[in-house]
Structure formats: structure tokens, C-alpha cells
Write an enzyme that holds these catalytic residues in place. Structure first.
Site, PDB file in Angstrom:
ATOM      1  N   SER A 216       0.863  -1.188   0.000  1.00  0.00           N
ATOM      2  CA  SER A 216       0.000   0.000   0.000  1.00  0.00           C
ATOM      3  C   SER A 216       0.890   1.226   0.000  1.00  0.00           C
ATOM      4  CB  SER A 216      -0.894   0.022   1.237  1.00  0.00           C
ATOM      5  OG  SER A 216      -1.532   1.287   1.379  1.00  0.00           O
TER       6      SER A 216
ATOM      7  N   TYR B 145      -2.450  -1.319   9.936  1.00  0.00           N
ATOM      8  CA  TYR B 145      -2.369  -1.364   8.468  1.00  0.00           C
ATOM      9  C   TYR B 145      -1.034  -0.790   8.001  1.00  0.00           C
ATOM     10  CZ  TYR B 145      -3.861  -0.694   3.596  1.00  0.00           C
ATOM     11  OH  TYR B 145      -3.975  -0.739   2.228  1.00  0.00           O
TER      12      TYR B 145
END
Length: 258
Positions: free
Chosen positions: A145, A162
Site C-alpha cells: 500500500s 495497516y
């Protein structure tokens, strides 16, 4: 040049293939000529993607798989090998975006993030790499990401687990790339920014405040569109990237530019 991107005769495995970016990529692999193995927990959703690929005339199987469970992954990869005989490409797309900062996150939520986003890549690669080494060929593409290298600025969407887990994907990618390059295996990672998917539709895309801020700060002025990640995925999955090793390509419309 088109031959570089031709995946005819290749077998691609896609984890997290039941929806979103994984499902889109699976169809793109089939359009490029590959046969495809779809892996995810939700078999009914996999069968929907499978039906789309079957219409393209490619061989495709849907295999129920929990990437956080070693026996599940081992059995799924064996099913793929029993069906196709070999695996050329793996797209490790399965992932979750757990919200919350370190003060708020439960230990269970933290572990779930790392189990899905990092352990899933480790387990899938563990059972795919031996036959890639044997054949002297393999393309492993890990979906990380853009938030592996930049943090969410909007406090409402703080996602520390995350951030940390996707950063770990980059470390794992580099380590694997160094170890397996001599066997003809390339390992690279992609860092998408905001794309509409099942995961983001009910969170980031529901916040007008977040979207307004995102669009204002992004040079392109918008989130990524369906299919816009596929070119990068196909590049890293094909012989066009035969000398690309251990790299991280950000696909974010320029949002991470400094």
C-alpha cells in the site's frame, strides 16, 4: 513488444480474488492469456469471478482458502498444482485494513492485520516457491500500500496496524527478492493508493470529508479507477519485468510525491 506481456501458457494464482483489486487482476490475467486459480475464503464470490473468466475461454478454478491458516494454504496450492501442473505467477492480494491507533487497537485486531497482510504472503510463497525453484521461473507480486511509506493524515482514518503490516510487506519482498533471484524468480511489490473496492466502499468512499481532502491533495484530483492497477500488475507478472527485482511501485496518481 506485445510478446513481453503475453501470458499465454502461464498459470496465475490470485489470493483475495473474490472481489475488488484481486478480482479485477484475475480477469486481466485471463485477458492476457493466462489460466487462473482464484483463492479466497468466500467461494460463492469466487464463483462469480470464475464465471467471468470462463467466458474469456481460459481455464480457471476457484479454491476456498484462508491465507492465515497454513493447512488451508498448503491444500489450496496443492489443488492448483494438481489441476495445472505448475504455477508461474502469484499475486498476493489478500488483505485487510484495520482501523484504529495503538491506544485503541485490540491485540486480536493487531494480530489479524499481520496474519492476513504479512503471514498470508509468507504462507502462500512458502508453498509456491519450491516448484518455481525447480522450474527456474516465477513471478511473485505482493500488494502492499502507499500507506506502507506514508501515514494517513486524517485522524478519523488512523490505521496503525495497516501501516505497520504493509511496511512489513516491503521488507519481506526485499528479502525474498534477494534470496530467490538466482532461481529465476522475481519478487516485487505494488503500493496502491485509494481505489474503490469492497473494502473501501463502506469506509473511505463514504466520507465526503475524506474524499474532498484526498482529491485536493492528489495531483490527479481523484481516486484510482477500476482497472488502473492492472497495467502495473501485468508488468510485474510478465517477462517485461525480467530484470526488475525487489522493487516497490507506487500507483497513487502522484499523491505521495514530495
Amino acid at each position: 513488444m506485445s510478446d513481453y506481456f503475453d501470458l499465454s501458457g502461464k498459470v496465475a494464482v490470485v489470493t483475495g480474488a473474490s472481489s475488488g483489486l484481486g478480482a479485477d487482476a484475475a480477469v486481466a490475467y485471463a485477458q492476457a492469456g493466462a489460466d487462473v486459480a482464484l483463492l479466497a475464503r468466500r467461494i460463492e464470490k469466487l464463483n462469480e469471478v470464475k464465471a467471468v473468466i470462463e467466458k474469456l475461454g481460459r481455464k480457471v478454478i476457484a479454491v476456498g482458502c484462508d491465507v492465515t491458516n497454513e493447512e488451508s494454504v498448503k491444500a489450496a496450492i496443492q489443488t492448483v498444482l494438481d489441476t495445472f501442473g505448475h504455477i508461474d505467477i502469484v499475486l498476493n492480494d489478500a488483505g485487510i485494513a484495520q482501523g484504529g491507533g495503538v491506544e485503541d487497537l485490540s491485540e486480536e485486531a493487531w494480530d489479524r492485520s499481520f496474519d492476513t497482510n504479512v503471514k498470508g504472503i509468507y504462507l502462500t510463497s512458502k508453498y509456491v516457491i519450491p516448484q518455481m525453484k525447480e522450474r527456474g521461473y516465477g513471478k511473485i507480486v505482493n500488494i502492499a500500500s502507499v500507506n506502507a511509506v506514508i501515514a494517513d493524515k486524517e485522524e478519523t482514518f488512523t490505521r496503525h496496524a495497516y501501516n505497520a503490516s504493509k511496511s512489513a510487506v516491503l521488507g519481506l519482498t526485499k528479502g525474498m527478492a534477494c534470496t530467490y533471484a538466482k532461481y529465476g524468480i522475481t519478487v516485487n511489490a505494488i503500493g496502491p493508493a485509494l481505489f474503490e473496492s469492497e473494502m473501501t466502499a463502506g469506509t473511505l468512499f463514504k466520507s465526503e470529508q475524506f474524499l474532498t481532502g484526498y482529491n485536493h491533495l492528489n495531483p490527479t484530483g481523484r481516486p484510482g479507477k477500476k482497472g488502473e492497477l492492472n497495467g502495473t500488475i501485468l508488468y510485474l507478472s510478465s517477462d517485461a519485468s525480467s530484470y526488475v527485482q525487489g522493487q516497490f511501485i507506487i500507483v497513487d496518481g502522484g499523491g505521495a510525491l514530495v
